[in-house]
Write a protein that holds these residues in place. Structure first.
Motif, PDB file in Angstrom:
ATOM      1  N   SER A  25       0.831  -1.206   0.000  1.00 51.81           N
ATOM      2  CA  SER A  25       0.000   0.000   0.000  1.00 51.81           C
ATOM      3  C   SER A  25       0.865   1.256   0.000  1.00 51.81           C
ATOM      4  O   SER A  25       0.520   2.255  -0.643  1.00 51.81           O
ATOM      5  CB  SER A  25      -0.956  -0.003   1.190  1.00 51.81           C
ATOM      6  N   ALA A  29       1.010   4.025  -3.074  1.00 55.43           N
ATOM      7  CA  ALA A  29       0.774   5.443  -2.802  1.00 55.43           C
ATOM      8  C   ALA A  29       1.930   6.295  -3.298  1.00 55.43           C
ATOM      9  O   ALA A  29       1.722   7.392  -3.823  1.00 55.43           O
ATOM     10  CB  ALA A  29       0.553   5.662  -1.303  1.00 55.43           C
ATOM     11  N   ARG A  30       3.161   5.814  -3.140  1.00 52.58           N
ATOM     12  CA  ARG A  30       4.328   6.576  -3.624  1.00 52.58           C
ATOM     13  C   ARG A  30       4.288   6.726  -5.141  1.00 52.58           C
ATOM     14  O   ARG A  30       4.607   7.790  -5.671  1.00 52.58           O
ATOM     15  CB  ARG A  30       5.622   5.886  -3.216  1.00 52.58           C
ATOM     16  N   ARG A  32       1.593   6.729  -7.083  1.00 53.32           N
ATOM     17  CA  ARG A  32       0.533   7.690  -7.401  1.00 53.32           C
ATOM     18  C   ARG A  32       0.968   9.116  -7.087  1.00 53.32           C
ATOM     19  O   ARG A  32       0.702  10.045  -7.853  1.00 53.32           O
ATOM     20  CB  ARG A  32      -0.739   7.345  -6.635  1.00 53.32           C
ATOM     21  N   ALA A  60      -3.641  11.289  -7.921  1.00 50.74           N
ATOM     22  CA  ALA A  60      -3.583  10.844  -6.520  1.00 50.74           C
ATOM     23  C   ALA A  60      -4.726  11.479  -5.743  1.00 50.74           C
ATOM     24  O   ALA A  60      -4.559  12.542  -5.131  1.00 50.74           O
ATOM     25  CB  ALA A  60      -2.247  11.211  -5.891  1.00 50.74           C
ATOM     26  N   ALA A  63      -4.646  13.619  -2.133  1.00 45.93           N
ATOM     27  CA  ALA A  63      -3.316  14.162  -1.868  1.00 45.93           C
ATOM     28  C   ALA A  63      -3.342  15.680  -1.912  1.00 45.93           C
ATOM     29  O   ALA A  63      -4.137  16.275  -2.638  1.00 45.93           O
ATOM     30  CB  ALA A  63      -2.321  13.634  -2.893  1.00 45.93           C
ATOM     31  N   VAL A  80       0.503  12.824   1.147  1.00 42.64           N
ATOM     32  CA  VAL A  80      -0.707  12.099   1.528  1.00 42.64           C
ATOM     33  C   VAL A  80      -0.388  11.240   2.751  1.00 42.64           C
ATOM     34  O   VAL A  80       0.756  10.840   2.962  1.00 42.64           O
ATOM     35  CB  VAL A  80      -1.243  11.227   0.358  1.00 42.64           C
ATOM     36  N   VAL A  82      -1.115   7.683   4.521  1.00 46.68           N
ATOM     37  CA  VAL A  82      -1.578   6.327   4.239  1.00 46.68           C
ATOM     38  C   VAL A  82      -1.854   5.648   5.570  1.00 46.68           C
ATOM     39  O   VAL A  82      -1.036   5.704   6.485  1.00 46.68           O
ATOM     40  CB  VAL A  82      -0.510   5.544   3.434  1.00 46.68           C
TER      41      VAL A  82
END
Length: 109
Positions: A25, A29-30, A32, A60, A63, A80, A82
């Motif tokens: 996850s 996220a990184r 995006r 994203a 974010a 962002v 997470v």
């Protein structure tokens, strides 16, 4: 005997699964965020700040993107939080940064 060994190893297997899911996850996220920062920097370098924020929010969702421009380049920073494993673990803040050179306008030599 095999049942006892499985019972002893099961918590370790569950912990390893949790670590793998958390890492996945965070990596997703990184990726995006890097896409969002890159798109925002490129659009701002062209002089289109409205498109920069739109493209970043599409890349994203959720974010926050901050764009700062200098005389030669534009820097976009995307952040962002997470929540790994649906909030079972503490939140992790991820930050990505992208830089783009300011593109010359059509009226300049």
């Amino acid at each position: 005997m095999v049942t006892a060994e499985l019972a002893a190893c099961l918590p370790v297997l569950v912990l390893m699964l949790a670590v793998v899911l958390t890492a996945e996850s965070v990596v997703a996220a990184r990726v995006r965020l890097q896409d969002a920062a890159r798109e925002a920097a490129r659009a701002s370098a062209r002089g289109d700040s409205a498109a920069a924020h739109l493209l970043a929010s599409e890349a994203a969702p959720g974010a926050s993107v901050e764009v700062s421009s200098g005389s030669d380049d534009v820097v976009a920073v995307a952040r962002v939080q997470v929540h790994p494993l649906g909030g079972w673990l503490p939140a992790v803040t991820i930050t990505e940064r992208a830089v783009a050179a300011v593109e010359p306008t059509s009226g300049s030599p």
